[in-house]
Design a protein around this motif. Structure first.
Motif, PDB file in Angstrom:
ATOM      1  N   ASP A 177      11.845 -21.789  11.743  1.00 26.02           N
ATOM      2  CA  ASP A 177      12.639 -22.582  12.684  1.00 26.02           C
ATOM      3  C   ASP A 177      12.395 -24.071  12.510  1.00 26.02           C
ATOM      4  N   HIS A 178      11.325 -24.383  11.812  1.00 25.39           N
ATOM      5  CA  HIS A 178      10.985 -25.794  11.647  1.00 25.39           C
ATOM      6  C   HIS A 178      11.189 -26.221  10.197  1.00 25.39           C
ATOM      7  N   ASP A 435      16.343 -28.122  21.505  1.00 27.01           N
ATOM      8  CA  ASP A 435      14.991 -28.312  22.018  1.00 27.01           C
ATOM      9  C   ASP A 435      14.603 -27.259  23.042  1.00 27.01           C
ATOM     10  N   VAL A 438      14.108 -24.142  20.359  1.00 29.17           N
ATOM     11  CA  VAL A 438      13.027 -24.326  19.400  1.00 29.17           C
ATOM     12  C   VAL A 438      12.158 -25.481  19.888  1.00 29.17           C
ATOM     13  N   PRO A 439      10.868 -25.226  20.097  1.00 29.62           N
ATOM     14  CA  PRO A 439      10.022 -26.297  20.616  1.00 29.62           C
ATOM     15  C   PRO A 439       9.974 -27.491  19.659  1.00 29.62           C
ATOM     16  N   ILE A 441       8.218 -29.754  17.639  1.00 28.55           N
ATOM     17  CA  ILE A 441       6.904 -29.873  17.001  1.00 28.55           C
ATOM     18  C   ILE A 441       7.064 -30.706  15.742  1.00 28.55           C
ATOM     19  N   LEU A 456      -0.373 -31.868  14.118  1.00 28.94           N
ATOM     20  CA  LEU A 456       0.984 -31.703  14.636  1.00 28.94           C
ATOM     21  C   LEU A 456       0.997 -32.104  16.101  1.00 28.94           C
ATOM     22  N   TYR A 458       3.093 -31.137  19.653  1.00 30.76           N
ATOM     23  CA  TYR A 458       4.129 -30.479  20.428  1.00 30.76           C
ATOM     24  C   TYR A 458       4.438 -31.367  21.613  1.00 30.76           C
ATOM     25  N   MET A 487      -3.027 -28.949  16.397  1.00 25.50           N
ATOM     26  CA  MET A 487      -1.806 -29.295  17.118  1.00 25.50           C
ATOM     27  C   MET A 487      -2.194 -29.807  18.492  1.00 25.50           C
TER      28      MET A 487
ATOM     29  N   LYS B  63       5.933 -17.004  16.009  1.00 24.37           N
ATOM     30  CA  LYS B  63       6.781 -18.191  15.911  1.00 24.37           C
ATOM     31  C   LYS B  63       6.349 -19.125  17.019  1.00 24.37           C
ATOM     32  N   PHE B  64       6.589 -20.396  16.831  1.00 19.67           N
ATOM     33  CA  PHE B  64       6.402 -21.302  17.954  1.00 19.67           C
ATOM     34  C   PHE B  64       7.505 -21.013  18.961  1.00 19.67           C
ATOM     35  N   ARG B  65       7.110 -20.622  20.144  1.00 19.97           N
ATOM     36  CA  ARG B  65       8.124 -20.352  21.160  1.00 19.97           C
ATOM     37  C   ARG B  65       7.719 -21.018  22.455  1.00 19.97           C
ATOM     38  N   ILE B  66       8.727 -21.336  23.237  1.00 23.67           N
ATOM     39  CA  ILE B  66       8.442 -21.883  24.556  1.00 23.67           C
ATOM     40  C   ILE B  66       8.261 -20.715  25.509  1.00 23.67           C
TER      41      ILE B  66
END
Lengths: 506, 407
Positions: A177-178, A435, A438-439, A441, A456, A458, A487, B63-66
């Motif tokens: 996702d990034h 946003d 997907v956070p 970061i 990183l 967040y 992070m 995964k990076f998730r909120i």
């Protein structure tokens, strides 16, 4: 029934054959052309249900590299299908040029026609026209590129072992996702260029290689005095494309691993527009199958039975259960998108006073132009912000709920009334902001002159935390990076509130 | 213009490799799951696939998730009673309803286990994984006593019941065309040149005289006689279940018996199992009791052999059944029992058996047990002794045991 009418009907009943597919496609194509739909050429492929299961697994691409997660997807779908828990999609369409659409052999003739209209003319024209797809995907190259990627990864497995390739891919997938930089237009894909680039890299490495360097005594490390100032500033600006940053700057990755990172990054790029245009894309395709097939019916080319089947299926697709319905699982993009495009057409064709007040620039204009413009120049977020009308807010009975951590209740923030329209529209539009999905970061600092650690950040929006997965993802990242990866969680009001450090397991 | 392509005949198993990769990756979990299934299953059921499960959390991809928490607004459809400012108590236990759209991903059905079905092949591979079972080791056991007929093409001679009408007519047609072609050509030339009608008639008669079916044309289905073993086999499983046989030893025994059963099942159409367990006396039991019922008592091997002999006499005539024996014990035996048992085995049981294997699961590898010592005195073509210490040993032992016979 009079002879003349009977002659015009293309088919009766559910059976289909290839000649019929061709004649339906011809009729639908000519109507689509009248409406001004601009499409890639179509490549319609008839497949069996097992093949549809196959197509599912490779995330909607006709070909992909080997990875266990695709196996997992395949098994999940297969089991669900075998147990009757899930039907198969009637169609699958690929953003490529020519545009590949799969039809299932079990579909009836009306369903095949629906799929042709939906996929081959609806989605297809969206792929070709929407600005995000134009910018982010190379429809003419994607299939070649995937063939290249598959082959490359297969060769890597031969050379470096399945486990190492799998480890690299797992790490890349976690960061997929990034892998997009929203503000840079990517260069177009080309499998040939990729190959050439690779050869050049390898050739360069070969020419530079001289075993004698190894025998030279190492230079004593110089004082780090002037380094920190410079190091603190790298990268000069935060980078949101983590995969790209890794590919370029990872201190430990081998060349083949960089290539794999690149492949996953390209894949992420290819899928990026689809995530940003779900409502529009499905709404557009649904609007067009509805419009095209109704035109077929109006011209007497299909009979009532055909239309009943179409409408039944169409109605299921655009059903929107209310929030308190057991089947509710969020807003159905088909329902919302379809309703919005239909509503746009209505605003153009027969605007009332409210429409003129809300949409003075489009009320009463030629609907084809208006829809075409909307399709080309918006994504879900902006599309909703621009075009969601009060009438639709009323029809969907939309309401907004505010959920604040400090309260033990949630509050109804806005409903479908005069005071609420703009709030509902704004909040719904924001729900499709990336946003939220997907956070945010970004790479903040790479200590390239120091311990090579990566930091990183967040940026936390309104106190929303990351899930516990974050640590696992950082582990993957540190594998790719080879050094410590940290992070920090940054809050606009409070500054840095938390920090996670992960060192690569050795 | 659209291109329409029929892909239905294309390969349908594009994901076989991905599936195999998935199984490869989760081998250890799957093996545990397979082991559970195996424990509940009887030996005769072993040759099937099976449903296995993996904990969902093990296979999720991070995964990076909120996550839940913080402030947010959500828009939902279907309001029928709310007004702005209405307050609704948050459901207990975290997020719950009203947060549907956010960061759920995965689309899981909320079950704890990811269940799916392994094919027979996959299942057996996992089951025998520790046994280091090579793919090709499928030796033929024993020699043949019966024959079977197998189709093997066509032959020009045979009995009428084997006549292949289709093949024969095909040949006839070919022959007719071949023989008539030159005559017909000649006929055409004559007709064109306006030759003597008598000559034309003669030629026509010659064409008519070509026989419809000639002896050369006949083809018969050819069948060859192939040796076929007696299609029935019985496998005697003998096990010492006295207290010294731990669960772990029984597990080894089960694997050994299973493997033997699968070997036999490949060779024989019908395999029966007889389970005889013994402590100080022997009894025939069902499989579950055989492996799972705890028994205590002494050890008299002789009792089991006597019972086996009785059962053979009663139910499994050696000229109609292939008799296999497999005995598993930790080797404990007392007094004159080992010697008497060895003699009994040699004189009364081995002559009826196609093969008899004695597998010892001793406490330590180097010790020589009373029963093992006595049995090692037996020298017979169809008898073998082996020791198994761990799962890894099971297959090599079996292979060794059967190598001689296969040769």
């Amino acid at each position: 029934m009079s002879e003349t009418v009977k002659d015009r009907v293309l088919s009766r009943g559910g059976d289909w054959d290839f000649d019929l597919l061709r004649s339906y496609d011809r009729e639908i194509a000519s109507i689509a052309k009248e409406f001004g739909l601009d499409t890639y050429p179509n490549q319609i492929e008839v497949i069996a249900s097992e093949q549809m299961l196959d197509a599912y697994a490779s995330v909607g691409l006709p070909i992909s590299y080997t990875h266990w997660s695709y196996g997992k997807e395949f098994i999940r779908n297969e089991e669900a299908y075998r147990r009757g828990m899930r039907g198969l999609a009637y169609e699958l369409v690929i953003n490529s040029d020519p545009c590949i659409a799969y039809l299932m052999e079990d579909n009836s003739m009306p369903m095949q026609a629906l799929v042709i209209a939906h996929a081959c003319y609806g989605h297809n024209s969206f792929f070709k026209g929407n600005y995000l797809f134009k910018q982010w995907t190379s429809a003419d190259a994607i299939v070649d590129y995937m063939v290249f990627a598959r082959k490359y990864i297969f060769e890597c497995e031969q050379k470096y072992g399945i486990d190492r390739v799998e480890e690299t891919l797992d790490a890349c997938h976690a960061l997929m996702d990034h892998g997009v930089d929203r503000y840079h237009r990517p260069s177009p894909l080309s499998a040939q260029d990729e190959l050439r680039r690779q050869h050049e890299r390898a050739e360069h490495a070969r020419k530079q290689f001289d075993d004698i360097w190894r025998t030279l005594p190492r230079k004593e490390k110089q004082g780090d005095d002037d380094a920190p100032a410079e190091a603190a500033n790298f990268p000069p600006e935060p980078q949101e494309n983590l995969l790209y940053f890794i590919e370029k700057y990872s201190p430990t990755l081998e060349t083949w691993q960089r290539e794999i990172v690149r492949i996953v990054r390209k894949l992420a790029q290819y899928f990026y527009p689809q995530g940003m245009t779900k409502v529009m894309n499905e709404g557009w395709a649904t609007f067009w199958h509805y419009t095209l097939l109704n035109t077929l019916y109006d011209r007497g080319l299909v009979d009532d039975g055909f239309m009943f089947e179409i409408l039944q299926s169409h109605t299921n697709v655009v059903m929107q259960p209310g929030f308190d319905h057991p089947a509710y699982s969020g807003i159905n993009p088909y329902a919302l998108g379809f309703a919005m495009f239909r509503d746009l057409r209505r605003i153009c064709e027969s605007p009332d006073a409210e429409d003129r007040a809300w949409f003075p620039d489009i009320a009463g204009r030629d609907w084809r132009e208006v829809l075409d413009f909307a399709m080309r120049n918006y994504k879900d977020e902006s599309f909703i912000a621009q075009y969601l009308s009060p009438k639709l807010i009323r029809e969907f009975h939309l309401f907004a709920i505010a959920d604040q951590a400090k309260n033990d209740f949630v509050e109804v923030a806005a409903i479908h009334n005069d005071e609420g329209y703009r709030d509902v529209r704004r909040l719904l539009s924001r729900q499709y902001n990336r946003d939220i999905l997907v956070p945010d970061i970004q790479v903040l600092r790479y200590e390239h002159m120091g311990d090579r650690s990566l930091l990183l950040r967040y940026t936390r929006l309104r106190d929303r935390p990351l899930t516990d997965d974050a640590k696992e993802v950082l582990k993957h990242l540190s594998k790719l990076w080879g050094f410590t990866v940290s992070m920090e969680v940054f809050d606009e009001r409070e500054g840095v509130v938390d920090r996670i450090d992960v060192s690569p397991a050795r | 213009m659209s291109m329409i392509i029929d892909r239905r005949l294309n390969d349908r198993n594009k994901n076989a490799t991905n599936r195999a990769r998935f199984i490869r990756r989760y081998k250890s979990q799957l093996k545990r799951s397979v082991a559970d299934v195996v424990a509940e299953r009887s030996i005769t059921d072993m040759g099937r696939g099976g449903e296995v499960g993996i904990p969902v959390k093990d296979i999720s991809e991070p995964k990076f998730r909120i996550g839940q928490g913080g402030d947010r607004e959500m828009v939902h459809p279907g309001n029928h009673s709310f007004s702005p400012g209405d307050r609704i108590a948050k459901p207990q236990g975290g997020g719950g309803e009203g947060e549907g759209g956010d960061g759920q991903g995965e689309g899981g059905e909320g079950q704890d286990n990811f269940m799916f079905t392994l094919s027979k092949e996959e299942f057996m591979n996992l089951f025998f994984d520790d046994l280091e079972l090579p793919r090709l080791a499928r030796n033929v056991l024993g020699d043949a006593k019966q024959f079977t007929f197998r189709r093997a093409g066509y032959t020009p001679s045979g009995v009428p019941s084997n006549l292949s009408v289709r093949r024969s007519l095909q040949n006839a047609m070919a022959r007719k065309i071949a023989l008539a072609a030159p005559l017909k050509r000649e006929l055409r030339e004559l007709e064109e040149s306006g030759a003597d009608p008598q000559e034309i008639q003669d030629l026509k008669d010659r064409i008519d005289r070509i026989p419809f079916l000639d002896e050369y044309d006949l083809r018969f289905r050819h069948k060859v006689k192939e040796p076929k073993p007696i299609s029935r086999a019985v496998m005697f499983c003998l096990m010492d279940v006295s207290a010294s046989m731990s669960e772990q030893k029984k597990d080894l025994a089960k694997r050994f018996f299973t493997l033997l059963y699968l070997f036999l099942n490949r060779k024989y159409e019908h395999v029966e199992l007889v389970f005889i367990r013994h402590t100080s006396n022997a009894e025939e039991v069902d499989e579950h009791a055989f492996f799972h019922d705890p028994q205590t008592g002494g050890t008299v091997v002789m009792s089991a052999l006597n019972l086996a002999e009785d059962i053979i006499k009663d139910r499994y005539a050696p000229d109609q059944w292939n008799i296999y024996g497999a005995q598993v014990s930790d080797g404990d035996a007392f007094g004159s029992d080992p010697q008497r048992s060895a003699a009994k085995l040699r004189d009364d049981i081995l002559p009826h058996c196609r093969y008899y294997a004695y597998v010892e699961v001793p406490d330590n590898a180097s010790s020589i047990t009373p029963l093992g010592a006595a049995y090692s005195q037996i020298h017979s073509e169809n008898f073998a002794v082996a020791k198994v210490m761990g799962r890894r040993d099971v297959y090599p032992v079996l292979r060794e045991l059967f190598q001689r016979e296969a040769a």
